[in-house]
Design an enzyme around this catalytic site. Structure first.
Site, PDB file in Angstrom:
ATOM      1  CB  CYS A  11      -0.905   0.035   1.239  1.00  0.00           C
ATOM      2  SG  CYS A  11      -2.049  -1.352   1.345  1.00  0.00           S
ATOM      3  CB  THR A  27      -5.545 -15.879 -10.321  1.00  0.00           C
ATOM      4  OG1 THR A  27      -4.902 -14.707  -9.811  1.00  0.00           O
ATOM      5  CG2 THR A  27      -6.134 -15.554 -11.680  1.00  0.00           C
TER       6      THR A  27
END
Length: 320
Positions: free
Chosen positions: A127, A266
């Site tokens: 982040c 994924t």
């Protein structure tokens, strides 16, 4: 097939990856999520976030680019609805948290410190640090350690703190070591490396944000390399491996490199049963190779050919 995340026992080593299964409700439509070792939530932020503009997803050869922007309801809604639902289903919940400052990470940890049903906290270090011109925490050992230390000081002792590392750090071992020195009980790697695609028909970036995180089979060799390096440098630290895991063979590769748990991400987008299938395939592969316990395979590729597996008693708390 049991394993340990620091001192917390998991029934098996397969978890979801943050951001790939919401907070478990989607997968719960298909199977009992308590059958997984743990469910890792999407990264929770203090305030609700609408996320980035669309398009947010772009397929690439053997991979997926995403730029969702940590969309979520915020910690209040998460604690009121999503975490209790996971607890009701008997799932072990690893809560991923994300912030733009040390103070925000600390505030999130404070909100989670007394919340029932939190098995562990994953600190998403990928982040931007608003206090440092938006530089990503995960690329700076000192900044990463500061965040981890603040979270560790705030959380209950019995809740492990897992630092999630990015592969595009200049020296991932230095970041890993700094996080452990800061109090991390375990490390998760890898987060998605930064990538980009351009649509040659529109002649514009495929993602509205321009760049995004690359996941899927294309990044698995990168994950193996990072796990190998960090396990070699810090052999006593539990590692959660992730990055391009679609099959049991993929998972075993990460385990042999040093992972004591493996996250499936994924692959869940096109196969909600992928976690359970990977678990079954991994167990079969271990049996075929003569392993009686999952723990004996962790980090085996680091040991000389023909070396006997490391054994531990049932009372020991770490497979490493």
């Amino acid at each position: 097939m049991r394993t340990y995340l620091a001192h917390v026992e998991l029934a098996n080593p397969i978890t979801t990856a943050a951001g790939c299964a919401g907070s478990g409700a989607e997968l719960a439509q298909f199977f009992d999520v308590s059958r997984l070792g743990a469910v890792v939530t999407r990264s929770i932020t203090m305030a609700p976030r609408a996320g980035r503009p669309t398009p947010r997803l772009a397929e690439t050869p053997s991979g997926l680019l995403t730029a969702v922007g940590l969309q979520g309801p915020g910690v209040d809604a998460f604690l009121a609805a999503e975490l209790p639902r996971l607890a009701e289903r008997g799932a072990r919940a690893v809560v991923s948290i994300a912030g733009g400052s040390v103070a925000e990470y600390t505030a999130l940890a404070r909100r989670l410190a007394d919340a029932p049903g939190v098995t562990a906290v994953e600190v998403n270090l990928s982040c931007p640090n608003v206090a440092d011109l938006g530089r990503v925490f995960a690329r700076d050992p000192a900044a990463s350690a500061e965040v981890v230390a603040a979270v560790r000081a705030t959380m209950r002792y019995d809740v492990p703190v897992v630092a999630k590392l990015a592969p595009d750090a200049a020296d991932i071992v230095a970041v890993a070591r700094a996080c452990v020195d800061g109090g991390a009980d375990a490390l998760a790697l890898i987060n998605t490396p930064l990538g980009m695609a351009i649509d040659v028909d529109t002649m514009r970036p495929a993602l509205a944000a321009g760049t995004g995180g690359l996941s899927g089979p294309a990044v698995r060799p990168l994950a193996v390399r990072c796990l190998w390096q960090v396990h070699a440098a810090l052999p006593g630290v539990p590692l959660v491996g992730m990055g391009g895991v679609s099959t049991g063979r993929d998972a075993l590769e990460l385990v042999l490199a040093g992972a004591c748990a493996v996250a499936v991400g994924t692959a869940l987008f096109h196969d909600p049963y992928a976690g359970l299938r990977v678990l079954r395939e991994l167990e079969d592969l271990l049996k075929e190779r003569g392993f009686e316990r999952f723990a004996d395979a962790v980090g085996l590729a680091h040991r000389p050919p023909g070396a006997a597996p490391r054994h531990r008693t049932d009372l020991e708390e770490s497979p490493l």
